[in-house]
Design an enzyme around this catalytic site. Sequence first.
Site, PDB file in Angstrom:
ATOM      1  N   ASP A   8       0.860  -1.183   0.000  1.00 16.53           N
ATOM      2  CA  ASP A   8       0.000   0.000   0.000  1.00 16.53           C
ATOM      3  C   ASP A   8       0.894   1.229   0.000  1.00 16.53           C
ATOM      4  O   ASP A   8       1.812   1.344   0.823  1.00 16.53           O
ATOM      5  CB  ASP A   8      -0.902   0.013   1.238  1.00 16.53           C
ATOM      6  CG  ASP A   8      -1.990  -1.053   1.163  1.00 16.53           C
ATOM      7  OD1 ASP A   8      -2.120  -1.689   0.101  1.00 16.53           O
ATOM      8  OD2 ASP A   8      -2.686  -1.251   2.167  1.00 16.53           O
ATOM      9  N   ASP A 130     -15.336  -3.388  -0.893  1.00 22.84           N
ATOM     10  CA  ASP A 130     -14.930  -3.192   0.493  1.00 22.84           C
ATOM     11  C   ASP A 130     -16.193  -3.011   1.326  1.00 22.84           C
ATOM     12  O   ASP A 130     -17.009  -2.135   1.015  1.00 22.84           O
ATOM     13  CB  ASP A 130     -14.034  -1.960   0.620  1.00 22.84           C
ATOM     14  CG  ASP A 130     -12.845  -2.025  -0.336  1.00 22.84           C
ATOM     15  OD1 ASP A 130     -12.314  -3.128  -0.546  1.00 22.84           O
ATOM     16  OD2 ASP A 130     -12.464  -0.976  -0.877  1.00 22.84           O
TER      17      ASP A 130
END
Length: 244
Positions: A8, A130
């Site tokens: 990330d 998500d």
Amino acid sequence: MLVFPAIDLKEGKAVRLLQGRMEDFTVYAENPLEVAQRFFLEGSKYLHMVDLDGAFAGKPVNDGVIRKVVETVDLKVQVGGGIRSLERIEELLNLGVARVILGTVAVRDPQLVADAVRRFGGDKIIVGIDAKNGQVAVQGWAETTEMTATDLALKMKEVGVRRIIFTDISRDGMLQGPNIESTVQLAQVSQLQIIASGGVSSLEDLQKLQAQAASEVTIEGAIVGKALYSGAFTLAEALKTVGN
């Protein structure tokens, strides 16, 4: 089953968030390229990258890092974070990215997803779903919608999407194990290839997902992040566990 080690990106560095909170992050590496190279040397064929800055800004922020990784390391890289136009998808594919992950735009502009699948092919486009308490979250997890993860998956299936990355936000970065029940349910209802994300903390978690995949549940793989960075297990051990 595949293992996708994760990087990330925030301000050009490799970080991990807790439950998607941008203010609650840990820097694990100043140079993400070195991390990608290590993953390759440990045996990985794949890499999952998210431009966290881009996810919140809705525009590319860390392309320089992504380009270096794609050009330098022989990995199939899938990238997400703030990708909300066909032009942006094409930019990333032209960089050499193997697959592009669409998140917020799948909720806000499903026609764009349909156009992307038609233009670039179903194997190039992944939709990231998500969820928090079963409800889809968007804008880098900053907003929760009224749509359920299952409803969105079925909607995406209708427009030709073949693959979903499913993240239970409450598990992400917490090392409490993935939400296997919800992951299996999504796979069974949608019959799409599901990549589990969020919370993988042990080799046992991977074994449980592998067992589901072996029982013909359409789980393609798992994304592993914090567990690798914290030393819970090595990537080599993870790959051996799932038989890669």
